[in-house]
Design a protein around this motif. Sequence first.
Motif, mmCIF file in Angstrom:
data_model
loop_
_atom_site.group_PDB
_atom_site.id
_atom_site.type_symbol
_atom_site.label_atom_id
_atom_site.label_comp_id
_atom_site.label_asym_id
_atom_site.label_seq_id
_atom_site.Cartn_x
_atom_site.Cartn_y
_atom_site.Cartn_z
ATOM 1 N N ARG A 10 31.314 8.819 45.000
ATOM 2 C CA ARG A 10 32.321 9.878 45.076
ATOM 3 C C ARG A 10 33.707 9.283 45.291
ATOM 4 O O ARG A 10 34.669 9.686 44.645
ATOM 5 C CB ARG A 10 32.001 10.846 46.216
ATOM 6 C CG ARG A 10 30.828 11.732 45.956
ATOM 7 C CD ARG A 10 30.528 12.581 47.206
ATOM 8 N NE ARG A 10 29.262 13.240 47.084
ATOM 9 C CZ ARG A 10 29.116 14.491 46.659
ATOM 10 N NH1 ARG A 10 30.155 15.197 46.300
ATOM 11 N NH2 ARG A 10 27.926 15.025 46.584
ATOM 12 N N GLN A 11 33.792 8.338 46.213
ATOM 13 C CA GLN A 11 35.085 7.716 46.511
ATOM 14 C C GLN A 11 35.595 6.903 45.321
ATOM 15 O O GLN A 11 36.773 6.917 45.006
ATOM 16 C CB GLN A 11 34.984 6.824 47.754
ATOM 17 C CG GLN A 11 34.735 7.589 49.034
ATOM 18 C CD GLN A 11 35.838 8.600 49.315
ATOM 19 O OE1 GLN A 11 37.018 8.320 49.138
ATOM 20 N NE2 GLN A 11 35.443 9.787 49.731
ATOM 21 N N PHE A 12 34.704 6.200 44.665
ATOM 22 C CA PHE A 12 35.096 5.366 43.530
ATOM 23 C C PHE A 12 35.640 6.208 42.382
ATOM 24 O O PHE A 12 36.689 5.905 41.824
ATOM 25 C CB PHE A 12 33.912 4.522 43.054
ATOM 26 C CG PHE A 12 34.228 3.683 41.859
ATOM 27 C CD1 PHE A 12 34.961 2.520 41.998
ATOM 28 C CD2 PHE A 12 33.829 4.074 40.591
ATOM 29 C CE1 PHE A 12 35.267 1.741 40.891
ATOM 30 C CE2 PHE A 12 34.137 3.307 39.479
ATOM 31 C CZ PHE A 12 34.864 2.136 39.637
ATOM 32 N N ALA A 22 40.174 16.416 40.712
ATOM 33 C CA ALA A 22 38.940 17.066 40.255
ATOM 34 C C ALA A 22 37.846 16.910 41.309
ATOM 35 O O ALA A 22 37.811 15.915 42.041
ATOM 36 C CB ALA A 22 38.480 16.439 38.940
ATOM 37 N N ASN A 23 36.947 17.905 41.388
ATOM 38 C CA ASN A 23 35.825 17.756 42.329
ATOM 39 C C ASN A 23 34.816 16.756 41.742
ATOM 40 O O ASN A 23 34.908 16.377 40.578
ATOM 41 C CB ASN A 23 35.190 19.110 42.665
ATOM 42 C CG ASN A 23 34.415 19.725 41.524
ATOM 43 O OD1 ASN A 23 33.738 19.036 40.765
ATOM 44 N ND2 ASN A 23 34.516 21.029 41.388
ATOM 45 N N TYR A 24 33.866 16.360 42.562
ATOM 46 C CA TYR A 24 32.928 15.303 42.184
ATOM 47 C C TYR A 24 32.199 15.617 40.874
ATOM 48 O O TYR A 24 32.095 14.776 39.986
ATOM 49 C CB TYR A 24 31.931 15.075 43.314
ATOM 50 C CG TYR A 24 30.873 14.036 43.019
ATOM 51 C CD1 TYR A 24 31.227 12.707 42.803
ATOM 52 C CD2 TYR A 24 29.537 14.388 42.946
ATOM 53 C CE1 TYR A 24 30.262 11.752 42.533
ATOM 54 C CE2 TYR A 24 28.568 13.436 42.682
ATOM 55 C CZ TYR A 24 28.937 12.126 42.470
ATOM 56 O OH TYR A 24 27.986 11.188 42.204
ATOM 57 N N TRP A 25 31.686 16.837 40.741
ATOM 58 C CA TRP A 25 30.892 17.191 39.568
ATOM 59 C C TRP A 25 31.755 17.233 38.318
ATOM 60 O O TRP A 25 31.311 16.841 37.237
ATOM 61 C CB TRP A 25 30.157 18.506 39.808
ATOM 62 C CG TRP A 25 29.235 18.356 40.978
ATOM 63 C CD1 TRP A 25 29.403 18.881 42.233
ATOM 64 C CD2 TRP A 25 28.059 17.560 41.042
ATOM 65 N NE1 TRP A 25 28.388 18.476 43.055
ATOM 66 C CE2 TRP A 25 27.546 17.655 42.352
ATOM 67 C CE3 TRP A 25 27.383 16.764 40.133
ATOM 68 C CZ2 TRP A 25 26.394 17.007 42.762
ATOM 69 C CZ3 TRP A 25 26.223 16.110 40.544
ATOM 70 C CH2 TRP A 25 25.741 16.240 41.844
ATOM 71 N N ARG A 27 34.421 15.342 37.912
ATOM 72 C CA ARG A 27 34.706 13.931 37.608
ATOM 73 C C ARG A 27 33.550 13.306 36.838
ATOM 74 O O ARG A 27 33.765 12.580 35.867
ATOM 75 C CB ARG A 27 34.976 13.142 38.898
ATOM 76 C CG ARG A 27 36.285 13.503 39.565
ATOM 77 C CD ARG A 27 36.687 12.524 40.652
ATOM 78 N NE ARG A 27 35.711 12.276 41.685
ATOM 79 C CZ ARG A 27 35.646 12.924 42.852
ATOM 80 N NH1 ARG A 27 36.506 13.875 43.144
ATOM 81 N NH2 ARG A 27 34.735 12.604 43.745
ATOM 82 N N LEU A 28 32.333 13.588 37.262
ATOM 83 C CA LEU A 28 31.168 13.060 36.540
ATOM 84 C C LEU A 28 31.158 13.561 35.104
ATOM 85 O O LEU A 28 30.901 12.791 34.171
ATOM 86 C CB LEU A 28 29.862 13.454 37.241
ATOM 87 C CG LEU A 28 29.574 12.811 38.588
ATOM 88 C CD1 LEU A 28 28.276 13.367 39.162
ATOM 89 C CD2 LEU A 28 29.523 11.308 38.494
ATOM 90 N N LYS A 29 31.436 14.840 34.926
ATOM 91 C CA LYS A 29 31.457 15.415 33.580
ATOM 92 C C LYS A 29 32.569 14.787 32.736
ATOM 93 O O LYS A 29 32.346 14.415 31.577
ATOM 94 C CB LYS A 29 31.658 16.926 33.686
ATOM 95 C CG LYS A 29 31.546 17.657 32.377
ATOM 96 C CD LYS A 29 31.660 19.148 32.608
ATOM 97 C CE LYS A 29 31.587 19.903 31.303
ATOM 98 N NZ LYS A 29 31.725 21.346 31.513
ATOM 99 N N ASN A 30 33.771 14.660 33.310
ATOM 100 C CA ASN A 30 34.909 14.073 32.589
ATOM 101 C C ASN A 30 34.641 12.625 32.187
ATOM 102 O O ASN A 30 35.048 12.174 31.122
ATOM 103 C CB ASN A 30 36.187 14.134 33.425
ATOM 104 C CG ASN A 30 36.646 15.546 33.693
ATOM 105 O OD1 ASN A 30 36.267 16.473 32.998
ATOM 106 N ND2 ASN A 30 37.458 15.714 34.726
ATOM 107 N N LEU A 31 33.961 11.890 33.073
ATOM 108 C CA LEU A 31 33.684 10.478 32.835
ATOM 109 C C LEU A 31 32.390 10.267 32.044
ATOM 110 O O LEU A 31 32.028 9.143 31.717
ATOM 111 C CB LEU A 31 33.610 9.730 34.169
ATOM 112 C CG LEU A 31 34.905 9.737 34.983
ATOM 113 C CD1 LEU A 31 34.657 9.222 36.390
ATOM 114 C CD2 LEU A 31 35.975 8.918 34.290
#
Length: 116
Positions: A10-12, A22-25, A27-31
Amino acid sequence: AVVSTQSTGRQFTKRILGQKDANYWDRLKNLKISSLQRRRERYTIIHLWKILQGVCPNDLDIQFKPNARLGIKATLPPLPKRATAYACSTYDKSFTVRACQLWNNLPKEVNTQVTF
């Protein structure tokens, strides 16, 4: 250990340019990456498939049985009836039990595949 690793992820991802707000989820989707739990589940299923195909040794003593309606199901030798509550709790949290649960939740079209 898993929670701390997920926290590190999450921090990375928060430090990646353009992902700070962006929230964690999101960020995962964007990346275009999966969560650590999803990746762990994926590799657990792949490991069981390799055991079924004879690519990896079956040191977990998992038995695979065909079922006409559900496909191939994974079964474990049962825990002794006189096992302590601690042993039962530890057994239920073990890799082998969780791996079989994941495998048995797969649809027939997936768990009967010979190749990936």
